[in-house]
Write an enzyme that holds these catalytic residues in place. Structure first.
Site, PDB file in Angstrom:
ATOM      1  N   SER A 120       0.947  -1.230   0.128  1.00  0.00           N
ATOM      2  CA  SER A 120       0.039  -0.055   0.082  1.00  0.00           C
ATOM      3  C   SER A 120       0.918   1.368   0.031  1.00  0.00           C
ATOM      4  CB  SER A 120      -0.865   0.045   1.201  1.00  0.00           C
ATOM      5  OG  SER A 120      -0.124   0.378   2.450  1.00  0.00           O
ATOM      6  N   LYS A 121       0.069   2.438  -0.016  1.00  0.00           N
ATOM      7  CA  LYS A 121       1.020   3.829   0.022  1.00  0.00           C
ATOM      8  C   LYS A 121       1.984   3.817   1.246  1.00  0.00           C
ATOM      9  CE  LYS A 121      -1.710   6.303  -2.823  1.00  0.00           C
ATOM     10  NZ  LYS A 121      -3.299   5.748  -2.909  1.00  0.00           N
ATOM     11  N   ARG A 122       1.789   2.993   2.377  1.00  0.00           N
ATOM     12  CA  ARG A 122       2.733   2.995   3.265  1.00  0.00           C
ATOM     13  C   ARG A 122       4.064   2.628   3.000  1.00  0.00           C
ATOM     14  NH1 ARG A 122       2.192  -0.664   6.305  1.00  0.00           N
ATOM     15  NH2 ARG A 122       0.565  -1.909   5.285  1.00  0.00           N
ATOM     16  N   GLY A 178       5.857   3.234   0.529  1.00  0.00           N
ATOM     17  CA  GLY A 178       6.591   4.300  -0.212  1.00  0.00           C
ATOM     18  C   GLY A 178       6.326   4.195  -1.609  1.00  0.00           C
TER      19      GLY A 178
END
Ligand code: GLU
Length: 464
Positions: A242-244, A246
């Site tokens: 996910s966006k977490r 990076g």
């Protein structure tokens, strides 16, 4: 003829998972000398944006995943979807349903209260001998697909194996909303059918749509494609990517200095294997790629491996191309690349040392900026012990032949004349010329610069 497609919804960037799906669909078509189709699924007008469409096209171009047909935009195919709905209404495989959203909500609540799975109860579904209610005045109906009520819908998924769902698990899907717009699953079906897709290769987040899509395809008398649902990609930490994590947008890898061939090679191995082969070109991949060696379990992202591949490709990329890539990076930083020292020569000497294009740009940058070596490095290496050897070297520089071997001989002679070892002169030279303690062979570094530039950079101690 094999026909595959990549069908992104333009609601964000082309992320790593999407890129892997696109790569597999593209490679499968290439392997079979088939066609690869790009279809933009932009019917969700609220979430789709032109910027996202552009980001997807940019990502595909950067990766070199060229399509043979399209891009087709679903928003430009509305009349086709409507025509198919009309046909289905005529043949009876679809029907108008006048239930209002409020009625539907009430029904669902009742079902939940009774411990049942909430689902449409088929009250507007025509059946032989059944009397339908009178359509309420002023209510625009939705159109529902008449899903078979008995038997199972099944397919042999190339990745997951046989999947079977009982038809009584599926209610009658809305294929057109009250305002006449077709719904997502329906557009996919019409497109896959009319675009003659033979292999639907997509993420397994769509596996629940497949039975519904197959039933509609069957009602249309379409030949069914084969399906290959790719398992998801997990982050380095084993969590869903996910966006977490990076760098989820493909273009962010470009920003971070990765070469597209490294990213492609990396993605190719994410859930697919060919023996122990880790490094291969895209033509080689296309030759090898099949759908039988895709792992059904989730693939885990491994940044270290991607970095390793990137360093590998950097070393093997021709200098001229690297020079172009580094030059545009330097330009973006406001650094002007002069004719001398030659960027190509710098890259030749340094490309073994960099893990990515940004590191290579960092290494090259020092040749073009006005350099101010750190005071602590100057203090460390320009000492009463080393300065006489440096002065000796500077004195002899104007007459030396301008090539690494002669420069190397001069360095050796200068240290010898002062009873020192090589590093006593090599280190001050490195620091004064590049600001760095680590460089390739110092004579080669000196030889990169024009002679006057070396004299200028070395004149530094004299100025203080
Ligand atoms: N548009 C869908 C998505 O972006 C893919 C649909 C499909 O491949 O069938 O997730």
């Amino acid at each position: 003829m094999i026909r595959t497609r990549f069908a992104p919804s333009p609601t964000g960037f082309l992320h790593i998972g999407g890129a892997r799906t696109a790569l597999f669909a593209w490679a499968y078509a290439r392997h079979h000398a088939g066609r690869f189709i790009l279809r933009i699924e932009d019917t969700d007008l609220v979430r789709s944006t032109p910027e996202a469409v552009q980001a997807i096209l940019d990502g595909m171009r950067w990766l070199g995943l060229t399509h043979d047909e399209g891009p087709f935009y679903q928003t430009q195919r509305m009349s086709r979807y409507r025509a198919v709905i009309e046909e289905m209404l005529l043949t009876g495989s679809a029907y108008p349903c006048y239930m209002t959203p409020a009625e539907l909500d009430r029904l669902r609540e009742e079902q939940r209260a009774a411990g049942l799975k909430p689902r449409y109860d088929g009250r507007w579904r025509p059946e032989p001998g059944k009397t339908l209610p009178t359509p309420p005045v002023g209510v625009q109906p939705v159109i529902r697909f008449r899903n078979p009520t008995d038997g199972v819908v099944a397919w042999d998924d190339i990745v997951k194996g046989r999947v079977e769902i009982a038809n009584d698990e599926l209610d009658d899907l809305v294929i057109a909303r009250a305002d006449g717009t077709p719904t997502y699953n329906f557009c996919v079906v019409v497109d896959d059918w009319e675009m003659g897709i033979t292999h639907v290769i997509r993420g397994d987040d769509h596996v629940n749509n497949t039975p519904r899509q197959i039933n509609i395809l069957q009602a249309l008398g379409a030949q069914l494609p084969r399906y290959a649902h790719l398992s998801m990609i997990l982050g380095d930490d084993g969590q869903k990517l996910s966006k977490r994590h990076g760098a989820v947008s493909v273009m962010q890898y470009d920003d971070e200095g990765y070469l597209p061939e490294a990213v492609l090679n990396y993605l190719a191995r994410l859930g697919w294997s060919h023996g122990d082969d880790e490094i291969f070109s895209m033509p080689q991949f296309c030759e090898w790629f099949d759908l039988d060696h895709i792992t059904p379990s989730a693939a885990q992202f491994n940044t270290e491996k991607l970095n390793w591949l990137n360093a590998h490709y950097l070393k093997r990329t021709e200098t001229a191309r690297l020079a172009d890539l580094v030059q545009s990076r330097l330009q973006a930083r406001g650094v002007t690349v002069a004719a001398a020292p030659s960027l190509a020569a710098i890259i030749d000497l340094y490309k073994e040392r960099a893990a990515n294009l940004n590191e290579l740009a960092d290494l090259a940058e020092v040749f073009y900026i006005e350099l101010h070596p750190k005071a602590e490095l100057l203090a460390k290496y320009l000492t009463p012990e080393t300065l006489p050897a440096l002065a000796d070297f500077i004195d002899h520089l104007p007459a030396v032949a301008w090539e690494a071997a002669a420069i190397s001989a001069l360095i050796k002679a200068s240290v010898a004349r002062h009873g020192l070892k090589m590093p006593k002169l090599a280190m001050p030279l490195r620091v004064l010329l590049t600001g760095l303690e680590q460089t390739p062979s110092v004579d080669a570094v000196v030889a990169l610069f024009p002679r006057e530039m070396v004299l200028k950079r070395l004149a530094w101690p004299a100025k203080t």
